[in-house]
Scaffold this motif. Structure first.
Motif, PDB file in Angstrom:
ATOM      1  N   VAL B  12       6.251  -3.799  -7.296  1.00  0.00           N
ATOM      2  CA  VAL B  12       6.528  -4.073  -8.706  1.00  0.00           C
ATOM      3  C   VAL B  12       5.193  -4.009  -9.439  1.00  0.00           C
ATOM      4  CG1 VAL B  12       7.462  -5.707 -10.371  1.00  0.00           C
ATOM      5  CG2 VAL B  12       8.439  -5.589  -8.076  1.00  0.00           C
ATOM      6  N   THR B  13       5.157  -3.269 -10.528  1.00  0.00           N
ATOM      7  CA  THR B  13       3.911  -3.105 -11.250  1.00  0.00           C
ATOM      8  C   THR B  13       4.157  -3.178 -12.753  1.00  0.00           C
ATOM      9  OG1 THR B  13       1.909  -1.745 -11.457  1.00  0.00           O
ATOM     10  CG2 THR B  13       4.003  -0.586 -11.453  1.00  0.00           C
ATOM     11  N   GLN B  14       3.119  -3.547 -13.476  1.00  0.00           N
ATOM     12  CA  GLN B  14       3.247  -3.611 -14.928  1.00  0.00           C
ATOM     13  C   GLN B  14       3.029  -2.222 -15.526  1.00  0.00           C
ATOM     14  OE1 GLN B  14       1.544  -6.714 -17.137  1.00  0.00           O
ATOM     15  NE2 GLN B  14       3.119  -7.990 -16.241  1.00  0.00           N
ATOM     16  N   MET B  15       3.718  -1.955 -16.588  1.00  0.00           N
ATOM     17  CA  MET B  15       3.577  -0.688 -17.300  1.00  0.00           C
ATOM     18  C   MET B  15       2.103  -0.458 -17.627  1.00  0.00           C
ATOM     19  SD  MET B  15       5.918   0.339 -20.568  1.00  0.00           S
ATOM     20  CE  MET B  15       5.332  -1.011 -21.519  1.00  0.00           C
ATOM     21  N   GLY B  16       1.628   0.769 -17.403  1.00  0.00           N
ATOM     22  CA  GLY B  16       0.239   1.086 -17.692  1.00  0.00           C
ATOM     23  C   GLY B  16      -0.695   0.935 -16.509  1.00  0.00           C
ATOM     24  N   GLN B  17      -0.224   0.258 -15.464  1.00  0.00           N
ATOM     25  CA  GLN B  17      -1.059   0.077 -14.284  1.00  0.00           C
ATOM     26  C   GLN B  17      -1.013   1.313 -13.391  1.00  0.00           C
ATOM     27  OE1 GLN B  17      -3.025  -2.836 -13.527  1.00  0.00           O
ATOM     28  NE2 GLN B  17      -2.564  -3.001 -15.706  1.00  0.00           N
ATOM     29  N   GLU B  18      -2.048   1.439 -12.574  1.00  0.00           N
ATOM     30  CA  GLU B  18      -2.097   2.524 -11.596  1.00  0.00           C
ATOM     31  C   GLU B  18      -1.427   2.071 -10.305  1.00  0.00           C
ATOM     32  OE1 GLU B  18      -5.838   4.922 -10.810  1.00  0.00           O
ATOM     33  OE2 GLU B  18      -5.725   3.746  -8.950  1.00  0.00           O
ATOM     34  N   VAL B  19      -0.744   2.998  -9.674  1.00  0.00           N
ATOM     35  CA  VAL B  19      -0.067   2.714  -8.407  1.00  0.00           C
ATOM     36  C   VAL B  19      -0.437   3.796  -7.394  1.00  0.00           C
ATOM     37  CG1 VAL B  19       2.214   2.896  -7.345  1.00  0.00           C
ATOM     38  CG2 VAL B  19       1.899   1.407  -9.289  1.00  0.00           C
ATOM     39  N   ILE B  20      -0.659   3.386  -6.176  1.00  0.00           N
ATOM     40  CA  ILE B  20      -0.867   4.350  -5.086  1.00  0.00           C
ATOM     41  C   ILE B  20       0.183   4.089  -4.017  1.00  0.00           C
ATOM     42  CG2 ILE B  20      -2.413   5.176  -3.277  1.00  0.00           C
ATOM     43  CD1 ILE B  20      -4.756   4.434  -5.059  1.00  0.00           C
ATOM     44  N   LEU B  21       0.935   5.116  -3.709  1.00  0.00           N
ATOM     45  CA  LEU B  21       1.929   5.043  -2.635  1.00  0.00           C
ATOM     46  C   LEU B  21       1.366   5.819  -1.450  1.00  0.00           C
ATOM     47  CD1 LEU B  21       5.144   5.734  -4.744  1.00  0.00           C
ATOM     48  CD2 LEU B  21       4.079   3.535  -4.206  1.00  0.00           C
ATOM     49  N   ARG B  22       1.504   5.209  -0.290  1.00  0.00           N
ATOM     50  CA  ARG B  22       0.873   5.779   0.901  1.00  0.00           C
ATOM     51  C   ARG B  22       1.909   6.274   1.904  1.00  0.00           C
ATOM     52  NH1 ARG B  22      -2.780   2.071  -1.015  1.00  0.00           N
ATOM     53  NH2 ARG B  22      -4.908   2.859  -1.058  1.00  0.00           N
ATOM     54  N   CYS B  23       1.512   7.284   2.640  1.00  0.00           N
ATOM     55  CA  CYS B  23       2.399   7.924   3.597  1.00  0.00           C
ATOM     56  C   CYS B  23       1.587   8.396   4.793  1.00  0.00           C
ATOM     57  CB  CYS B  23       3.074   9.116   2.915  1.00  0.00           C
ATOM     58  SG  CYS B  23       3.976  10.229   3.990  1.00  0.00           S
ATOM     59  N   VAL B  24       2.169   8.262   5.962  1.00  0.00           N
ATOM     60  CA  VAL B  24       1.604   8.893   7.152  1.00  0.00           C
ATOM     61  C   VAL B  24       2.626   9.908   7.636  1.00  0.00           C
ATOM     62  CG1 VAL B  24       0.718   8.589   9.485  1.00  0.00           C
ATOM     63  CG2 VAL B  24       0.317   6.818   7.748  1.00  0.00           C
ATOM     64  N   PRO B  25       2.365  11.191   7.431  1.00  0.00           N
ATOM     65  CA  PRO B  25       3.316  12.222   7.877  1.00  0.00           C
ATOM     66  C   PRO B  25       3.346  12.319   9.402  1.00  0.00           C
ATOM     67  CG  PRO B  25       1.766  13.068   6.226  1.00  0.00           C
ATOM     68  CD  PRO B  25       1.239  11.753   6.688  1.00  0.00           C
ATOM     69  N   ILE B  26       4.288  13.068   9.908  1.00  0.00           N
ATOM     70  CA  ILE B  26       4.355  13.320  11.339  1.00  0.00           C
ATOM     71  C   ILE B  26       3.136  14.144  11.751  1.00  0.00           C
ATOM     72  CG2 ILE B  26       5.691  14.512  13.146  1.00  0.00           C
ATOM     73  CD1 ILE B  26       8.224  13.680  11.559  1.00  0.00           C
ATOM     74  N   SER B  27       2.538  13.787  12.877  1.00  0.00           N
ATOM     75  CA  SER B  27       1.158  14.200  13.146  1.00  0.00           C
ATOM     76  C   SER B  27       0.937  15.700  13.264  1.00  0.00           C
ATOM     77  CB  SER B  27       0.626  13.502  14.392  1.00  0.00           C
ATOM     78  OG  SER B  27       1.384  13.897  15.515  1.00  0.00           O
ATOM     79  N   ASN B  28       1.841  16.477  13.784  1.00  0.00           N
ATOM     80  CA  ASN B  28       1.563  17.907  13.919  1.00  0.00           C
ATOM     81  C   ASN B  28       2.136  18.715  12.754  1.00  0.00           C
ATOM     82  OD1 ASN B  28       4.254  17.694  14.577  1.00  0.00           O
ATOM     83  ND2 ASN B  28       4.157  19.154  16.253  1.00  0.00           N
ATOM     84  N   HIS B  29       2.617  18.039  11.725  1.00  0.00           N
ATOM     85  CA  HIS B  29       3.170  18.748  10.577  1.00  0.00           C
ATOM     86  C   HIS B  29       2.066  19.230   9.652  1.00  0.00           C
ATOM     87  CE1 HIS B  29       7.576  17.130  10.770  1.00  0.00           C
ATOM     88  NE2 HIS B  29       7.224  17.846  11.819  1.00  0.00           N
ATOM     89  N   LEU B  30       2.380  20.307   8.926  1.00  0.00           N
ATOM     90  CA  LEU B  30       1.378  20.967   8.110  1.00  0.00           C
ATOM     91  C   LEU B  30       1.671  20.879   6.613  1.00  0.00           C
ATOM     92  CD1 LEU B  30       1.156  24.222  10.267  1.00  0.00           C
ATOM     93  CD2 LEU B  30      -0.397  22.252  10.339  1.00  0.00           C
ATOM     94  N   TYR B  31       2.940  20.620   6.292  1.00  0.00           N
ATOM     95  CA  TYR B  31       3.359  20.590   4.892  1.00  0.00           C
ATOM     96  C   TYR B  31       3.792  19.173   4.545  1.00  0.00           C
ATOM     97  CZ  TYR B  31       3.538  25.631   5.460  1.00  0.00           C
ATOM     98  OH  TYR B  31       3.209  26.930   5.718  1.00  0.00           O
ATOM     99  N   PHE B  32       3.377  18.733   3.378  1.00  0.00           N
ATOM    100  CA  PHE B  32       3.665  17.361   2.971  1.00  0.00           C
ATOM    101  C   PHE B  32       4.273  17.392   1.569  1.00  0.00           C
ATOM    102  CE2 PHE B  32       1.364  16.608   6.639  1.00  0.00           C
ATOM    103  CZ  PHE B  32       0.096  17.141   6.563  1.00  0.00           C
ATOM    104  N   TYR B  33       5.142  16.424   1.340  1.00  0.00           N
ATOM    105  CA  TYR B  33       5.909  16.445   0.097  1.00  0.00           C
ATOM    106  C   TYR B  33       6.060  15.033  -0.452  1.00  0.00           C
ATOM    107  CZ  TYR B  33       7.628  20.597   2.598  1.00  0.00           C
ATOM    108  OH  TYR B  33       7.720  21.756   3.328  1.00  0.00           O
TER     109      TYR B  33
END
Lengths: 109, 114
Positions: B12-33
């Protein structure tokens, strides 16, 4: 433009009844079609891709290029099939998928 | 079986704030979305990333969005100045390697902007 249409938002069937979830697409070339399933509070999971022509959990789907359809079928629905089902399209020159709006399947006891 | 993992599961974040969403893809994959799903609407493509650069992006992915692969494992989505309409489930996904072009999704990060 490429598009995927799933005309039914909700489909309710009784346990043991046949199920058909409709998917139509618009793309003039050779598409790759997928069905994804999302169980409650879980991730989108690949159910089927048309290239593999396999049956997963009793579901099958056939690509009909004449009708531009990729309907998902199962002869006898089970309660555990209740979920959101998304049809998706990929095409040459891109790795992204275009999703339909999804159909919620409810299998009633 | 390897999975795409995402953090946080809910923010939950306040309007105007910066947000970073993190992901760890599957290790041998080459394309990320990154995909987005506003409540009650369809899953929408935001951006794809390959070989350390954006390969494709949608019109939704405007200047307030950016993606980064800061190290060999993480893939992040940054929203610079959040708006109410950014409230959605954000899905990270990956493909390539042995899975071909089948896309595997994470469980999603639910972002609520207030």
């Amino acid at each position: 433009a490429q598009r995927v249409t799933q005309p039914e938002k909700l489909l309710s069937v009784f346990k043991g009844a046949p199920v058909e979830l409709k998917c139509n697409y618009s793309y003039s070339g050779s598409p790759e079609l997928f069905w994804y399933v999302q169980y409650s509070r879980q991730r989108l999971q690949l159910l089927l891709r048309h290239i593999s022509r396999e049956s997963i959990k009793g579901f099958t789907a056939d690509l009909n290029k004449g009708e531009t359809s990729f309907h998902l079928k199962k002869p006898f629905a089970q309660e555990e099939d209740s979920a959101m089902y998304y049809c998706a399209l990929s095409y040459s020159g891109t790795y992204k998928y275009i999703f339909g709006t999804g159909t919620r399947l409810k299998v009633l006891a | 079986e390897p999975e795409v993992t995402q953090t946080p599961s809910h923010q939950v974040t306040q309007m105007g704030q910066e947000v970073i969403l993190r992901c760890v893809p599957i290790s041998n994959h080459l394309y990320f979305y990154w995909y987005r799903q506003i409540l009650g609407q369809k899953v929408e493509f935001l951006v794809s990333f390959y070989n350390n650069e954006i390969s494709e992006k949608s019109e939704i992915f405007d200047d307030q969005f950016s993606v980064e692969r800061p190290d060999g494992s993480n893939f992040t989505l940054k929203i610079r100045s959040t708006k109410l309409e950014d409230s959605a489930m954000y899905f990270c996904a990956s493909s390539g390697g042995h899975s071909g072009n089948t896309i595997y999704f994470g469980e999603g990060s639910w972002l609520t902007v207030v």
